[in-house]
Scaffold this motif. Structure first.
Motif, mmCIF file in Angstrom:
data_model
loop_
_atom_site.group_PDB
_atom_site.id
_atom_site.type_symbol
_atom_site.label_atom_id
_atom_site.label_comp_id
_atom_site.label_asym_id
_atom_site.label_seq_id
_atom_site.Cartn_x
_atom_site.Cartn_y
_atom_site.Cartn_z
ATOM 1 N N HIS A 30 33.795 -15.447 -2.475
ATOM 2 C CA HIS A 30 32.847 -15.578 -1.373
ATOM 3 C C HIS A 30 32.319 -14.207 -0.957
ATOM 4 C CE1 HIS A 30 34.891 -19.568 -0.031
ATOM 5 N NE2 HIS A 30 34.366 -19.621 -1.230
ATOM 6 N N GLY A 31 31.027 -14.122 -0.740
ATOM 7 C CA GLY A 31 30.427 -12.883 -0.302
ATOM 8 C C GLY A 31 30.186 -12.862 1.194
ATOM 9 N N PRO A 32 29.628 -11.758 1.711
ATOM 10 C CA PRO A 32 29.351 -11.659 3.142
ATOM 11 C C PRO A 32 28.434 -12.772 3.639
ATOM 12 C CG PRO A 32 29.164 -9.508 2.072
ATOM 13 C CD PRO A 32 29.299 -10.519 0.980
ATOM 14 N N HIS A 33 27.459 -13.155 2.814
ATOM 15 C CA HIS A 33 26.562 -14.223 3.232
ATOM 16 C C HIS A 33 27.326 -15.524 3.432
ATOM 17 C CE1 HIS A 33 23.058 -16.797 3.533
ATOM 18 N NE2 HIS A 33 23.551 -17.549 2.549
ATOM 19 N N ASP A 34 28.258 -15.826 2.524
ATOM 20 C CA ASP A 34 29.058 -17.032 2.645
ATOM 21 C C ASP A 34 29.929 -16.987 3.896
ATOM 22 O OD1 ASP A 34 28.046 -18.162 0.347
ATOM 23 O OD2 ASP A 34 29.592 -17.298 -0.941
ATOM 24 N N ARG A 37 29.330 -15.347 6.716
ATOM 25 C CA ARG A 37 28.487 -15.567 7.900
ATOM 26 C C ARG A 37 28.083 -17.028 8.017
ATOM 27 N NH1 ARG A 37 26.250 -10.594 6.096
ATOM 28 N NH2 ARG A 37 24.555 -11.713 5.049
ATOM 29 N N ARG A 38 27.778 -17.635 6.882
ATOM 30 C CA ARG A 38 27.393 -19.042 6.883
ATOM 31 C C ARG A 38 28.558 -19.906 7.359
ATOM 32 N NH1 ARG A 38 26.625 -22.519 2.055
ATOM 33 N NH2 ARG A 38 27.017 -20.665 0.807
ATOM 34 N N GLU A 94 19.918 -24.702 -0.002
ATOM 35 C CA GLU A 94 19.576 -24.213 1.333
ATOM 36 C C GLU A 94 19.493 -25.374 2.291
ATOM 37 O OE1 GLU A 94 19.241 -21.182 2.593
ATOM 38 O OE2 GLU A 94 19.880 -20.379 0.680
#
Length: 332
Positions: free
Chosen positions: A3-7, A9-10, A328
């Motif tokens: 998981h990345g930072p975007h994940d 935050r999501r 999305e």
């Protein structure tokens, strides 16, 4: 892949939205209990919520993607929509409405918290990819939550459960399983077909698909109890607005945002544990219900502890399914 930072935050945004939905979902228990206290028939309680929800949703649709995409999706796969709405809306809420006449709102809310693990435990039946695996730790937490639910019931019944109490408990637990299954089945169907519907559109579609069933339920309610009182209609309207529209859209939005992240999806569902706290406070303040004590208090504590432990377990870093494309999720 990890998981990345975007994940992250999501996932955090989804958890926050799910927590807010829990506050509005609590209106279901409080207002349904108020209707039961006034002598309203449980069949009317169930039917009126969704019969009122549909016209309340119509003014929102032009600003939420419109009705046309929903109608196209339903015409393309009518049986799937009927199946999902029957499971996740009709049978789920019939069982919950029946149980609402058996005890205080916090008791039903506490028992319903099994839903936060029900979705995960049913994953092997729903998925055919990496999401089908049930972590062993989740099973242990599920047992802890069930223990808390049983203590809640035993505490309220002062040590013994009669036949009606067992039936009510069974109804709440079954409804707790059916609600996430209906939601997940629809998300999985849309994932397979590539159809993109936002949370409001999904709620509208399932509400529309469930209308024939609710008309039958309303006919049965009229045959058994006559027309509903205006007080019950207004209480059902409150449930329709607060839980049927606001809470359900928020919940569908939260789960849709993280449909491809099993851990975050479980954590978002786990935020419904806050309903128990909201129901205890609102029931005591507005319905004159007694605060849980003794064994029931320990049961509530176990439920909350179990949900907190579950949220911690599913929020740990995990491997995301590499073959699942994250669609999305349009904002509702």
């Amino acid at each position: 892949m990890t998981h990345g930072p975007h994940d992250a935050r999501r996932a955090l945004a989804a958890i926050g939205i799910a927590l807010l939905s829990a506050l509005f979902f609590t209106l279901t228990y409080v207002l349904n209990r108020a209707a039961a206290n006034e002598g309203g028939h449980w069949l009317w309680t169930a039917a009126l919520r969704y019969l009122i929800t549909l016209p309340l949703l119509l003014p929102l649709m032009p600003w939420q993607g419109g009705i046309a995409p929903v109608w196209r999706a339903m015409r393309a796969h009518p049986l799937t929509w009927l199946k999902c709405s029957t499971i996740g809306f009709v049978v789920f809420y019939l069982l919950l409405s029946f149980a609402a006449s058996s005890g205080p709102s916090w008791l039903v809310a506490g028992s319903f918290q099994f839903t936060v693990v029900a979705g995960m435990l049913c994953e092997p039946l729903l998925y055919r990819d990496a999401r089908a695996r049930v972590p062993k730790a989740a099973l242990g937490v599920g047992v802890l939550i069930i223990a808390g639910v049983v203590l809640l019931q035993f505490g309220y019944a002062e040590g013994t459960l009669n036949r009606a109490a067992w039936i009510a408990l069974a109804c709440v637990l079954m409804s707790a399983v059916l609600y996430p299954i209906g939601n997940r089945l629809l998300l999985l169907h849309l994932e397979r077909t590539g159809e993109h519907l936002n949370a409001t559109q999904r709620v509208f579609g399932m509400t529309l698909a469930s209308q024939p069933a609710w008309l039958v339920v309303a006919a049965l309610a009229y045959a058994n109890a006559g027309a509903p009182s205006m007080g019950q209609v207004w209480l059902a309207a409150g449930v329709a607005l607060g839980a049927g529209i606001i809470a359900t859209i928020l919940f569908f939005q939260a789960t849709g945002m993280v449909r491809d992240l099993p851990a975050a999806l479980g954590a978002a569902e786990a935020m419904q544990a806050a309903e128990l706290l909201f129901a205890i406070g609102l029931g005591a303040l507005f319905l004159g219900e007694a605060w849980p004590r003794g064994v029931a208090l320990w049961g509530g504590a176990l439920v909350i502890a179990g949900i907190g432990l579950f949220a911690w377990l599913v929020s740990r870093p995990t491997q995301a399914p590499a073959h699942v494309v994250a669609p999305e999720e349009p904002h509702a």
